[in-house]
Design a protein around this motif. Structure first.
Motif, mmCIF file in Angstrom:
data_model
loop_
_atom_site.group_PDB
_atom_site.id
_atom_site.type_symbol
_atom_site.label_atom_id
_atom_site.label_comp_id
_atom_site.label_asym_id
_atom_site.label_seq_id
_atom_site.Cartn_x
_atom_site.Cartn_y
_atom_site.Cartn_z
ATOM 1 N N LYS A 232 53.927 112.995 124.079
ATOM 2 C CA LYS A 232 52.816 113.709 124.710
ATOM 3 C C LYS A 232 52.052 112.812 125.679
ATOM 4 O O LYS A 232 51.636 113.247 126.760
ATOM 5 C CB LYS A 232 51.880 114.257 123.638
ATOM 6 N N LYS B 24 52.136 113.295 129.882
ATOM 7 C CA LYS B 24 50.935 113.399 130.711
ATOM 8 C C LYS B 24 51.019 112.438 131.894
ATOM 9 O O LYS B 24 50.681 112.790 133.032
ATOM 10 C CB LYS B 24 49.700 113.098 129.866
ATOM 11 N N ALA C 33 48.316 107.580 133.220
ATOM 12 C CA ALA C 33 47.693 108.090 131.997
ATOM 13 C C ALA C 33 46.833 107.037 131.315
ATOM 14 O O ALA C 33 45.784 107.357 130.744
ATOM 15 C CB ALA C 33 48.765 108.598 131.033
ATOM 16 N N GLU D 29 44.523 111.769 122.976
ATOM 17 C CA GLU D 29 45.827 111.339 123.521
ATOM 18 C C GLU D 29 46.129 109.874 123.246
ATOM 19 O O GLU D 29 47.308 109.488 123.181
ATOM 20 C CB GLU D 29 45.878 111.614 125.026
#
Length: 412
Positions: A88, A92, A370, A387
Motif C-alpha cells: 500500500k 501510493k 511517498a 500509511e
C-alpha cells in the motif's frame, strides 16, 4: 564553434535561468532542518512547504544536491512487495510518480515499462504466486506468466538456461523508470521557490542534545538550531543517528551496478532473476542497466569491483546470450542501509524533536514521493499517518516486523 563556447563560458549573462539557487548564508534557527540533500530530503522539504505552509526549512547537504544514493541507483519504481503494508505504501508512491512531471512542471522522463521477475524453481514460483495474490488483493496489477507468455513478452530472453530453466514469472505491469537526477532537481527547485533553503557543501559535524531534544547542530559553516530535525542520509543513517546517541538496527553495504554502451532498443520490460542475482533494463538512450544484490560485507564505500562486474556480466549473458560482446560503459556503487526485516524506519525517534527517514536499503528511490508526502504530514500534525505507522523504530523491540526479505529485484 570553439570560440562560441568560450564566449558562452566567460560571459556573465546566460540564456538559461538559475533554477537551483546558490547556497545562502546559514540562519541561526529554522523551523525544520533536514539533514541530507537527496531525493527524500528534497521531497520532504517540498511537501512541507506546499501542503503545510512550513517554509522556514533548511536542507543541509555535505556534498551536492542528489549526489548520494539518488545518483547511484538504477531508477526502478514498483510496488510488487510481499506484505500488504508495504504494498500500500509503495503503491501510493508509484501513483505519485505517475503525475510527478505535471506536479513539479519538470520532465522526470517517467516511462512505464513493467517488471518481469523470473522463477527457476518450484519454490520461487510459489513465492511469486503469493506476491502476485497479495498485490491483487491490494488493487495492484500483478499476474503470473507461463513460459509461452514470457516468450511473447520478451522474445530475446533465453528460457532454457542450463541447470536452471525459466519456469514462470511475476509480471508487474505498472512498474516504471524515471530520471533519478530530475526527481531530486524538480523537488528541490520547487521547494526553494516556496522559501526552503538548500545548503550544499554543508556537512553536519555533530549535534547537541539536552532535555531529550536536539538543541544545536554543528556544521562546517557554523552552528544553528531547529524546532524539528529530520535525517534523510541513506547509507550513513547509523553514523548520523549516533551523533544524537541513537543506535539504529541498520547495517550498510555497497550496492553496485553498471551500464553497457548503447544499442538499438530490444528490451522494454525490466527483467530480474533472483536465482542469478541480476536484473536488466534498457534506458531511453539504449544502454543496458545491469544490477544485482548488495555486496556480502559491510563497508562505507562507493567503489566498484571487478568481481561484481564479472558476476553481473555472466548472469546477464545467461539471460540474453547475444549481448556477450557488449562493452561496459561505466560502473558505480551506492551504500544501502539495511534493516533486519528489509523495510524502512520512518517516524519520530526517542528524542522529542528528531525524526527518522532511514533503512531503505535498495528501495529508497521508488519511495521518494511517498516518503516526503507522509513524513511531512506526520511532522506538521505531530501524528504519524496510517500509511507509515507500520515502520517505527520500536517495532524491532516488539518483534512486529514487516518482512520484505526476498522481495528485491535481485534477492540479497
Amino acid at each position: 564553434m570553439v570560440f562560441a563556447l568560450l564566449k558562452y563560458g566567460i560571459s556573465k549573462r546566460y540564456p538559461a535561468r538559475q533554477e537551483v539557487p546558490l547556497t545562502p548564508d546559514l540562519k541561526a534557527h529554522y523551523d525544520v532542518v533536514i539533514i541530507g540533500g537527496g531525493g527524500h530530503g528534497a521531497s520532504l522539504a517540498y511537501h512541507l512547504a506546499k501542503h503545510h505552509n512550513i517554509r522556514n526549512v533548511a536542507i543541509l547537504e555535505k556534498g551536492y544536491l542528489g549526489g548520494g544514493n539518488t545518483a547511484r541507483n538504477t531508477t526502478v519504481i514498483r510496488s510488487n512487495y510481499t506484505d500488504q503494508r508495504s504494498i500500500k505504501f509503495y503503491a501510493k508512491s508509484l501513483r505519485l510518480y505517475e503525475s510527478l512531471s505535471n506536479e513539479l512542471d519538470y520532465n522526470m522522463m517517467y516511462s512505464r515499462r513493467g517488471q518481469l521477475t523470473l522463477s527457476h524453481s518450484d519454490g520461487v514460483s510459489r513465492s511469486l504466486r503469493l506476491r502476485a495474490d497479495a498485490g491483487v488483493f491490494c488493487g495492484e496489477a500483478n499476474e503470473i506468466l507461463d513460459r509461452k507468455q514470457i516468450k511473447d513478452l520478451v522474445p530475446s530472453l533465453n528460457l532454457d538456461i542450463k541447470g536452471m530453466p525459466i519456469l514462470s514469472g511475476l509480471w508487474h505491469r505498472n512498474a516504471a523508470i524515471a530520471r533519478h537526477d530530475a526527481v531530486v532537481w524538480g523537488y528541490a527547485i520547487r521547494a526553494c521557490e516556496r522559501g526552503v533553503e538548500l545548503h550544499q557543501r554543508t556537512e553536519v559535524l555533530g549535534m547537541e542534545v539536552a532535555n531529550n531534544k536536539v538543541t544545536r547542530i554543528r556544521t562546517n559553516r557554523g552552528d544553528l538550531s531547529a524546532g524539528v530535525v529530520v535525517q534523510c542520509v541513506a547509507g550513513y543513517s547509523s553514523v548520523v543517528a549516533k551523533m544524537v546517541g541513537l543506535k539504529l538496527p541498520i547495517r550498510s553495504y555497497p550496492l553496485q551496478a553498471m551500464v553497457t554502451h548503447p544499442i538499438k532498443p530490444f528490451l522494454d520490460p525490466m527483467v530480474s532473476s533472483t536465482a542469478l542475482h541480476c536484473y536488466i533494463s534498457q534506458s531511453a538512450r539504449g544502454e543496458l542497466v545491469i544490477g544485482g544484490g548488495s555486496d556480502p560485507y559491510e563497508l562505507y564505500n562507493t567503489r566498484s569491483t571487478l568481481e561484481l562486474k564479472e558476476g553481473l556480466a555472466a548472469s546477464a549473458v545467461e539471460l540474453f546470450p547475444f549481448i556477450g560482446e557488449l562493452k561496459v560503459l561505466r560502473q558505480w556503487a551506492g551504500i544501502t542501509d539495511m534493516t533486519p526485516d528489509y523495510s524502512p524506519i520512518m517516524g519520530q525517534s526517542p528524542l522529542s524533536n528528531y525524526w527518522l527517514d532511514a533503512g531503505w536499503g535498495t528501495w529508497g528511490f521508488k519511495a521518494t514521493p511517498a516518503s516526503g508526502f507522509f513524513l511531512a504530514k506526520a511532522i506538521a500534525d505531530n501524528r504519524v499517518p496510517e500509511e507509515i505507522r507500520p515502520f517505527p523504530l520500536d517495532r524491532f523491540e516488539r518483534f512486529d516486523l514487516v518482512n520484505e526479505m526476498g522481495a528485491t529485484a535481485a534477492s540479497h
